[in-house]
Design an enzyme around this catalytic site. Sequence first.
Site, short mmCIF file in Angstrom:
data_model
loop_
_atom_site.label_atom_id
_atom_site.label_comp_id
_atom_site.label_asym_id
_atom_site.label_seq_id
_atom_site.Cartn_x
_atom_site.Cartn_y
_atom_site.Cartn_z
N VAL A 18 -39.45 -4.43 -9.24
CA VAL A 18 -40.24 -3.82 -10.28
C VAL A 18 -41.56 -3.41 -10.03
CG1 VAL A 18 -41.11 -3.87 -12.58
CG2 VAL A 18 -38.93 -4.39 -12.40
N LYS A 33 -35.81 -2.29 2.15
CA LYS A 33 -35.30 -3.63 1.69
C LYS A 33 -34.46 -3.91 3.14
CE LYS A 33 -33.73 -6.81 -1.18
NZ LYS A 33 -34.60 -7.57 -1.98
N GLY A 102 -35.61 -12.98 -2.17
CA GLY A 102 -35.98 -14.24 -2.78
C GLY A 102 -37.24 -14.42 -2.46
N1 LIG Z 1 -42.56 -6.20 -16.05
C1 LIG Z 1 -41.45 -5.97 -16.49
N2 LIG Z 1 -40.86 -5.62 -17.67
C2 LIG Z 1 -39.66 -5.65 -17.82
N3 LIG Z 1 -38.66 -6.21 -17.10
C3 LIG Z 1 -38.89 -6.44 -16.08
C4 LIG Z 1 -40.50 -6.67 -15.34
N4 LIG Z 1 -40.54 -7.24 -14.27
C5 LIG Z 1 -39.10 -7.47 -13.93
N5 LIG Z 1 -38.22 -7.22 -14.97
C6 LIG Z 1 -36.78 -7.30 -14.89
O1 LIG Z 1 -36.56 -8.69 -14.69
C7 LIG Z 1 -35.35 -8.66 -13.48
C8 LIG Z 1 -35.99 -9.03 -12.21
O2 LIG Z 1 -36.92 -8.11 -11.83
P1 LIG Z 1 -36.69 -7.72 -10.27
O3 LIG Z 1 -37.92 -6.70 -10.15
O4 LIG Z 1 -35.31 -7.13 -9.88
O5 LIG Z 1 -36.74 -9.19 -9.57
P2 LIG Z 1 -36.90 -9.57 -7.95
O6 LIG Z 1 -36.83 -8.33 -7.16
O7 LIG Z 1 -38.08 -10.68 -7.67
O8 LIG Z 1 -35.55 -10.20 -7.83
C9 LIG Z 1 -34.83 -7.30 -13.58
O9 LIG Z 1 -33.87 -7.17 -14.64
C10 LIG Z 1 -36.15 -6.32 -14.08
O10 LIG Z 1 -35.71 -5.17 -14.51
MG LIG Z 2 -35.48 -7.46 -5.69
#
Ligand SMILES: Nc1ncnc2c1ncn2[C@@H]1O[C@H](COP(=O)(O)OP(=O)(O)O)[C@@H](O)[C@H]1O
Ligand SMILES: [Mg+2]
Length: 206
Positions: A18, A33, A102
């Site tokens: 995000v 990525k 991770g």
């Molecule tokens: N600021 C935010 N507001 C709403 N949902 C979020 C936010 N940050 C992360 N998420 C949600 O949390 C989950 C994990 O986020 P993600 O960015 O995929 O984490 P990572 O890349 O660290 O594994 C996803 O479903 C994402 O949409």
């Molecule tokens: Mg990720």
Amino acid sequence: MMQRYIVTGTDTDVGKTVFAAGLAGHFGARYWKPVQAGTEGGTDSERVQLLSGRRAAVLPEAYTLQTPCSPHEAARIDGVAIDPEQLKLPTGDGPLVIEGAGGVLVPFAKDLLAADLFATWGLPIILVCRTSLGTINHSLLSIEALRTRSIVLHGIVFMGEENHASETAIIRLGDTRHLGRLPHLDPLTATTLAEAFVTCIRTDLL
Ligand SMILES: Nc1ncnc2c1ncn2[C@@H]1O[C@H](COP(=O)(O)OP(=O)(O)O)[C@@H](O)[C@H]1O
Ligand SMILES: [Mg+2]
């Protein structure tokens, strides 16, 4: 104009994708990525494309593996050998956002940790940390692992509701910078993310 950054985090699911989407979208940066482990429900590259409002230029992954687990194990399951030669920095100028998998000490290959790879790339790190309970320990451990390898930490981005005491402790004890905090966004869309990014993130420090 922003430079090139590695976005990593204290854990999986902390919000690296995000934040990376907000960052790459804001600056019209390339996003890479290197190893995607787990493809069911979509890839991080696909999410960045959508959440950046297609303003990020998404580069192809070096490896896309089926199983959602540590890259070294996902590769073993898929019968793929991750070759560090394939994990070289993309060439070309301009802003670039690289998202790790991770956290900092996740193995990419049998004897290759994420942080070792980061050290070879030589780019500054943005560390994404939760604000919820347990974050001080995870954040300071991650910072220590980076510093042990002389990796430059550009600063911390927090994810979640404000936790002044924890955020302050991490910044002070970790001797680093607060680059802002993204609250939980509901709904989370390219528009709400772009708005939150400019209000909540210190774009002047990027
Ligand atoms: N600021 C935010 N507001 C709403 N949902 C979020 C936010 N940050 C992360 N998420 C949600 O949390 C989950 C994990 O986020 P993600 O960015 O995929 O984490 P990572 O890349 O660290 O594994 C996803 O479903 C994402 O949409
Ligand atoms: Mg990720």
